[in-house]
Structure formats: C-alpha cells, structure tokens
Write a protein that holds these residues in place. Structure first.
Motif, PDB file in Angstrom:
ATOM      1  N   UNK A  46       0.834  -1.193   0.000  1.00 47.32           N
ATOM      2  CA  UNK A  46       0.000   0.000   0.000  1.00 47.32           C
ATOM      3  C   UNK A  46       0.874   1.251   0.000  1.00 47.32           C
ATOM      4  N   UNK A  47       0.520   2.209  -0.841  1.00 48.83           N
ATOM      5  CA  UNK A  47       1.281   3.445  -0.941  1.00 48.83           C
ATOM      6  C   UNK A  47       0.892   4.386   0.192  1.00 48.83           C
ATOM      7  N   UNK A  48       1.541   5.554   0.225  1.00 44.67           N
ATOM      8  CA  UNK A  48       1.215   6.555   1.244  1.00 44.67           C
ATOM      9  C   UNK A  48      -0.192   7.115   1.053  1.00 44.67           C
ATOM     10  N   UNK A  49      -0.792   6.856  -0.104  1.00 46.31           N
ATOM     11  CA  UNK A  49      -2.162   7.328  -0.355  1.00 46.31           C
ATOM     12  C   UNK A  49      -3.206   6.257  -0.051  1.00 46.31           C
ATOM     13  N   UNK A  50      -2.756   5.025   0.161  1.00 45.15           N
ATOM     14  CA  UNK A  50      -3.677   3.905   0.378  1.00 45.15           C
ATOM     15  C   UNK A  50      -3.639   3.463   1.838  1.00 45.15           C
ATOM     16  N   UNK A 106      -2.972   2.308  11.322  1.00 42.62           N
ATOM     17  CA  UNK A 106      -2.577   3.213  12.409  1.00 42.62           C
ATOM     18  C   UNK A 106      -2.096   4.561  11.868  1.00 42.62           C
ATOM     19  N   UNK A 107      -2.292   5.606  12.659  1.00 42.06           N
ATOM     20  CA  UNK A 107      -1.952   6.963  12.226  1.00 42.06           C
ATOM     21  C   UNK A 107      -0.494   7.085  11.788  1.00 42.06           C
ATOM     22  N   UNK A 108       0.428   6.445  12.491  1.00 40.45           N
ATOM     23  CA  UNK A 108       1.850   6.623  12.185  1.00 40.45           C
ATOM     24  C   UNK A 108       2.271   5.966  10.873  1.00 40.45           C
ATOM     25  N   UNK A 109       1.390   5.128  10.282  1.00 42.72           N
ATOM     26  CA  UNK A 109       1.701   4.475   9.008  1.00 42.72           C
ATOM     27  C   UNK A 109       0.937   5.064   7.828  1.00 42.72           C
ATOM     28  N   UNK A 110       0.006   5.960   8.082  1.00 40.50           N
ATOM     29  CA  UNK A 110      -0.919   6.385   7.041  1.00 40.50           C
ATOM     30  C   UNK A 110      -0.233   7.158   5.907  1.00 40.50           C
ATOM     31  N   UNK A 111       0.847   7.844   6.167  1.00 36.32           N
ATOM     32  CA  UNK A 111       1.514   8.648   5.139  1.00 36.32           C
ATOM     33  C   UNK A 111       2.794   7.996   4.633  1.00 36.32           C
ATOM     34  N   UNK A 112       2.892   6.689   4.786  1.00 38.42           N
ATOM     35  CA  UNK A 112       4.080   5.968   4.332  1.00 38.42           C
ATOM     36  C   UNK A 112       3.661   4.720   3.563  1.00 38.42           C
ATOM     37  N   UNK A 113       4.616   4.129   2.845  1.00 35.44           N
ATOM     38  CA  UNK A 113       4.326   2.853   2.193  1.00 35.44           C
ATOM     39  C   UNK A 113       4.297   1.754   3.256  1.00 35.44           C
ATOM     40  N   UNK A 114       3.457   0.755   3.058  1.00 30.08           N
ATOM     41  CA  UNK A 114       3.330  -0.309   4.066  1.00 30.08           C
ATOM     42  C   UNK A 114       2.756  -1.567   3.401  1.00 30.08           C
ATOM     43  N   UNK A 115       2.757  -2.642   4.157  1.00 33.55           N
ATOM     44  CA  UNK A 115       2.210  -3.919   3.701  1.00 33.55           C
ATOM     45  C   UNK A 115       1.125  -4.356   4.667  1.00 33.55           C
ATOM     46  N   UNK A 116       0.202  -5.169   4.164  1.00 37.88           N
ATOM     47  CA  UNK A 116      -0.819  -5.754   5.026  1.00 37.88           C
ATOM     48  C   UNK A 116      -1.121  -7.159   4.541  1.00 37.88           C
ATOM     49  N   UNK A 117      -1.081  -8.108   5.487  1.00 36.35           N
ATOM     50  CA  UNK A 117      -1.313  -9.507   5.149  1.00 36.35           C
ATOM     51  C   UNK A 117      -1.776 -10.234   6.407  1.00 36.35           C
ATOM     52  N   UNK A 118      -2.887 -10.963   6.316  1.00 30.20           N
ATOM     53  CA  UNK A 118      -3.355 -11.694   7.486  1.00 30.20           C
ATOM     54  C   UNK A 118      -4.665 -12.409   7.240  1.00 30.20           C
TER      55      UNK A 118
END
Length: 291
Positions: A46-50, A106-118
């Motif tokens: 997920x990008x900083x926009x997603x 979470x707020x601290x991840x919303x403006x950064x690239x990240x991954x989600x899997x579960x």
C-alpha cells in the motif's frame, strides 16, 4: 490430508476499500466446526495514499479472530478498546448481543508505504452464549504456545490440541494451528484433532494420496482423525476446526445467529442506530442494499 473431501478455492471479495480472498462460507460448506467465516487479507503493498479504513460496523453472535502476518491494524470498538494489532498477536473480540468496531491503518503508518497480510476469522458462539455481553481480549505473539518437532514449527493460536491450551478465551471446543516447515516432512496429527477439520495453505504446497495442493486452497477433511499429509520445504499451513454445534448457524451481513428472527432484529437495530457507538468515530457502514 489423506482424506480430502472438498477443495475450496479463494474467491475475491471487497470489504470497502480493500480486496480480500474469501474462503468461508462456501456454497457447499458453510462452516467447519464453529468456524463460519474466513477472509485472507493481502498480501498487499500500500502506498502513502492507500490505507485500510473499515468503518464502524456491527456484529452479533460470534467472536472475531484477527491474525496478521505483516503490517498493522488499529482496532477500536464500542467497549472503548483501542489496540494495535501486530504480526503474530491475536485479537479476540466476542460480539455476543452486539458490538461495533472499526479497523484502520494506524496513524503513524498512514503517510508511508506499508504492507498488510493476514486472516480475519469469525467463530460462531454456542447458542447459550449468543446473547452474552461483548468482551475483548488481546494476546501478544510471545504468549502464543509454540514448539518444534522434528524441524517442524507449530503454533497453537487458539483452542486446545497436542496437550496444550492457547490463552485465547474461546467459548467452544476448537483449534487453530499454524505449521511451518523448511524441509519436506510427513505430518501426522490426526490423534490431536477432533470434530470437523480443514487445512489452509498459505504458502508452499502439500501432497496427499498422489495429489499436490497449492496456496489459496482450503482442504476439508472427511475425518479429522486421518489427518496425515506431506508438507514440502518452505510451506506454511493452518489447520482449524472443532466440534459442530447441534443447531445450524445463519449469516446475514455481519451478523451470525441460530435464529433468523434474531438476524432480522439486528438488521433493524443497526438501521435505526440502536447499536452502541465507537468512541472517537462518527462514520459507519450502512446496512447494504442487495440487488
């Protein structure tokens, strides 16, 4: 498994602004033991926009189990709980007579690239507990029973098996087990299982009776006591199941009950805004209009 009765393929589903793979319910198999719903989330980059933004929505008659492999989710509910879910931990929320919760990045991840899997799982409640007061329990990853046998790593995420008990406060006889292997091994755990049993392949492959099974498949066993299979190198599987309730369970949107009348009441209560609110949340998911 040596006695595969049914193979369920993962199917795409939309949960708002996020696509998931739906595993249960399936038209030929509505539940496995008390497990009535399983979504495979991701893996998603997920990008900083997603961001994940599942708005406040209600549940009755079930417990939710959230288990992440990557990423983080901020859980907020109408009981006032606000907990960040991280990989390997277990969020166990029992809806009972009614609860509302949201799931967001979470707020601290919303403006950064990240991954989600579960995995997102619903476990139906026994009939006598369907109207219990809602409750919430969070178990850290370090507190989940884990061990190694012949180079194969096991985790008992929820329930009872192998003479061990997970600290997750379940309400019926069930098990949810992770098995990981870096080498090819034969697994035989039938004596530790009971009730109905199923196996989900997250990565790698397993072999049984001359057949090879791949990721994004759930294999439903004919008999949990005959659970034997070959797990190949670098494979992760999840085995889940347990005792079947004597009464059928029905699902209407996010509601689970042994009574169709109770499902209708829950629908009317949500539309009329009679469910409790999530502190700090003003948005909500409206009851869907089915065409």
């Amino acid at each position: 498994m040596s006695n595969v009765d049914l193979i369920i393929e993962e199917r795409a589903a939309n949960i708002g602004n996020f696509m998931v793979g739906r595993l249960l319910p399936f038209r030929q198999k509505r539940a496995v033991g008390p497990f009535v719903f399983i979504d495979h989330m991701g893996p998603a980059k997920m990008s900083e926009r997603d961001n994940l933004d599942v708005l406040p929505h209600p549940h009755i008659g079930l417990s939710t189990l959230t288990f992440l492999f990557e990423g983080a989710i901020m859980h907020r509910d109408s009981m006032g709980n606000e907990v960040e879910i991280k990989p390997g931990a277990v969020n166990w929320m029992t809806a009972g007579k009614g609860v509302v919760h949201s799931e967001r990045t979470p707020d601290y991840l919303r403006d950064s690239t990240k991954s989600l899997h579960g995995l997102q799982i619903w476990v139906a409640l026994p009939k006598h507990l369907e109207e219990t007061n809602p409750s919430f329990y969070h178990v850290e990853a370090k507190d989940i029973p884990h061990w190694e046998r012949n180079g194969v790593r096991f985790k008992l995420i929820a329930g009872k098996a192998f003479g061990k008990t997970s600290p997750v406060p379940i309400h019926s006889s069930l098990y949810f087990i992770e098995i990981k292997s870096k080498t090819t091994q034969t697994i035989n755990i039938g004596d530790d299982l009971f009730g109905e049993s199923a196996l989900y392949i997250l990565e790698g492959e397993i072999r049984s009776d001359g057949n090879t099974y791949q990721p994004k498949q759930i294999l439903i066993a004919k008999d949990a006591k005959l659970c034997e299979f070959e797990i190949t190198a670098n494979t992760t599987v999840y085995i889940f199941g347990g005792e079947v309730f004597p009464e059928e369970r029905f699902i209407n949107w996010n509601f689970v009950s042994s009574s169709k009348e109770r499902l209708q009441q829950a629908k009317e209560d949500w539309i009329a805004h009679r469910f409790p609110k999530v502190p700090g949340e003003s948005e909500f998911v409206p009851y869907p209009v089915y065409k």
